[in-house]
Enzyme design. Structure first.
Site, short mmCIF file in Angstrom:
data_model
loop_
_atom_site.label_atom_id
_atom_site.label_comp_id
_atom_site.label_asym_id
_atom_site.label_seq_id
_atom_site.Cartn_x
_atom_site.Cartn_y
_atom_site.Cartn_z
N GLY A 1 0.81 -1.07 -0.03
CA GLY A 1 -0.02 -0.03 -0.10
C GLY A 1 0.83 1.31 -0.03
O GLY A 1 2.04 1.35 -0.49
N THR B 1 3.24 4.36 1.30
CA THR B 1 4.42 4.50 2.09
C THR B 1 3.92 5.28 3.25
O THR B 1 4.50 4.61 4.61
CB THR B 1 5.32 5.61 1.54
OG1 THR B 1 5.83 4.74 0.23
CG2 THR B 1 6.44 5.69 2.27
N THR C 1 0.88 4.79 4.99
CA THR C 1 0.36 3.62 5.74
C THR C 1 1.72 2.59 6.42
O THR C 1 1.48 1.98 7.41
CB THR C 1 -0.54 2.82 4.84
OG1 THR C 1 -1.51 4.04 4.23
CG2 THR C 1 -1.54 2.08 5.69
N CYS D 1 1.68 0.54 -9.33
CA CYS D 1 2.96 1.17 -8.54
C CYS D 1 4.08 0.98 -9.36
O CYS D 1 4.90 1.74 -9.00
CB CYS D 1 3.02 0.39 -7.21
SG CYS D 1 3.37 -1.55 -7.44
N GLU E 1 4.06 10.68 -5.06
CA GLU E 1 3.76 9.89 -6.16
C GLU E 1 2.01 10.52 -6.30
O GLU E 1 1.38 10.71 -5.54
CB GLU E 1 3.17 8.55 -5.34
CG GLU E 1 2.68 7.34 -6.06
CD GLU E 1 2.68 6.05 -5.17
OE1 GLU E 1 2.12 5.99 -4.00
OE2 GLU E 1 3.09 4.77 -5.79
#
Ligand code: NAD
Length: 480
Positions: free
Chosen positions: A226, A228, A230, A282, A384
């Site tokens: 998930g 970064t 989190t 990703c 991101e």
């Protein structure tokens, strides 16, 4: 309206609170299913059931465990069409993509680890004439697996399959935004006769279910994919409890294009690596660096190809880009486009929400977007975005582009286009990324180590790496 259920101790059950989260179809904006709003008590039940199932499951031979995994793989393949449709409706991705990539890969994940566990071996270290050391790699216990929304069943099973193959029992949580195929998987596990408690799936929000799994003292091993941020929260909880942790996090991947590349192949692939799955992978290359001598030609061709992409109803076979997973995520992407404008970027194509007619008129679609004129250290090029947005920048030399490529906090993947073999190896060696693709993208061999460096993660998934992660190494020293 379909009501999704938790899968605990072999049964499909409602959350204890009997409350549900409304789950929209991103292509239409309409609520089409209800997701259990589970909380700590549901997780406690799931962990207890996994712990009770563990001794018997870990005592089975690897061949027996493998045969359950193979059965599940077969059922996933049998239900390819139904699962692809479910994934498309839940996530917004084109059904053609779910059928070609997501669901076949979920089946391959189970099949791969059914086979891999039978090849898994350990080392021996003889001390000449004195002693023999050998390494046992035993399962750990109850594994927690938490996954994101972008490749829902693909990434969920990428964790569950090796954890189960290695002999652990699992408490897993899919994203609350895309829970449907995880729910359908639980039905298939029941059909495959998987013993109760071996796999438990608890649905709901991260701050409730994910956090309860992370905090539970009887879950000593956690695999998370998930964001970064989190990942940092999970690491902060897990570290003082000394849990074994695998973190697969965000990326800001560079795509480096040298003038001597195979241009047509590069262009076709760069369209895919930029916009496949609406850029919500990703591994997508979101920063495109092009050698100065071909920059103008590339910009012209790339912008034309981007403008020609079909954004349409994900259920239409011709759709190349579907909907963005949620309204909130669409707004985040559009906010980044606005930020890029403020930072001096020029939007060459896209840059706005797309409004479709008919069934999808209230859906969340974003035009594939190409931006140029930004510095490599601006926020647009550092953070991101995770959507169909790429930036273009020219470069003069290998040294310069390596500085750009490595100049972010992330280090997940990189692509590199050149026909110069020596340069390809040299640049690959200097790139700060867990995965480097030379003259290709997303070419995956499930045996290879997968993961990121820097803020893109800790640890590696894939092949033997995952089996090692989901087992504890113990050295046994025997005096001769
Ligand atoms: P996210 O971090 O918001 O959520 C991921 C999962 O964690 C979800 O199931 C969520 O419910 C859960 N979660 C949220 N808060 C939690 C908490 N406090 N404790 C425990 N669990 C919690 O990420 P997302 O928006 O679902 O996914 C997008 C991100 O995932 C992007 O950053 C993307 O780069 C990354 N990603 C990385 C990889 C990789 O292999 N490195 C693959 C896919 C996606």
């Amino acid at each position: 309206m379909q009501s999704i259920k938790n899968y605990i101790n072999g049964e499909l059950v409602d959350p204890i609170s009997e409350t549900f989260i409304e789950n929209p179809d991103p292509a239409t904006g309409a609520i089409y299913s209800l997701v259990p709003d589970s909380d700590e008590p549901d997780v406690l039940k799931a962990v207890t059931s996994a712990a009770e199932a563990y001794p018997a499951w870990s005592d089975r031979s690897s061949l027996e465990r493998a045969s359950f995994l193979s059965s599940i793989a077969g059922l996933l393949r049998r239900d390819l069409e139904r699962l692809s449709l479910a994934e498309s409706v839940d996530n917004g991705k084109p059904v053609s993509l779910a059928r070609a990539i997501d669901i076949p890969r979920a089946a391959s994940n189970f099949e791969f680890y059914a086979t891999a566990i039978q090849q898994f071996s350990s080392e021996a270290h003889p001390m000449e004439g004195t002693a023999l050391n050998y390494t046992l790699r035993n399962p750990i216990g109850v594994a927690g697996c938490i996954s994101p929304w972008n490749l829902p069943l693909y990434l969920f099973t990428w964790k569950i399959a090796p954890a189960l193959a290695a002999g652990n029992c699992v408490v897993a949580k899919p994203s609350e935004l895309t829970p449907m195929t995880a729910y359908l998987l639980s039905e298939l596990c029941i059909e495959a006769g998987l013993p109760p408690g071996v796999l438990n799936i608890v649905h709901g929000y991260g701050h409730k279910v994910g956090s309860a799994i992370t905090r539970h003292p009887d879950v000593p091993v956690l695999s998370f994919t998930g964001g970064t941020k989190t990942g940092a929260t999970i690491a902060a909880t897990a570290a003082p409890m000394f849990k074994k942790l695998s973190l697969e996090l965000g990326g800001k991947n560079p795509n480096i294009i040298f003038a001597d590349c195979d241009y047509d192949t590069m262009l076709d692939t760069t369209i895919r690596s930029s916009f496949a799955n609406q850029g919500e992978i990703c591994l997508c290359g979101s920063r495109i660096y092009v050698e100065q001598s071909i920059y103008d030609k590339f910009r012209r061709d790339f912008v034309a190809r981007t403008a020609a992409l079909t954004i349409d109803d994900p259920l239409d076979e011709k759709s190349q880009l579907g909907a963005i997973v949620s309204k909130a995520h669409m707004e985040k992407i559009l906010a980044y486009v606005e930020l890029a404008r403020q930072e001096g970027g020029e939007i060459l194509v896209g840059g706005k929400q797309v409004y479709l007619e008919g069934r999808c008129r209230d859906g969340w679609f974003v035009a594939p977007t190409v931006i140029e004129g930004l510095s490599s250290d601006c926020r647009t090029n550092q953070e991101e975005i995770f959507g169909p947005v790429v930036t273009l920048s020219p470069f003069e030399s290998e040294e310069e582009v390596l500085g750009f490529a490595n100049g972010t906090a992330y280090g997940l993947a990189a692509s590199l286009w050149t026909e110069n073999l020596t340069r390809a190896h040299r640049v690959a060696n200097h790139l700060q990324a867990g995965i480097v693709w030379i003259n290709c993208w997303m070419l995956r061999d499930l045996r290879t180590p997968f993961g990121g460096m820097k803020q893109s993660g800790v640890g590696r998934e894939g092949g033997i790496e995952a089996l090692r992660f989901f087992t504890e190494a113990k050295n046994v020293c025997v005096k001769i």
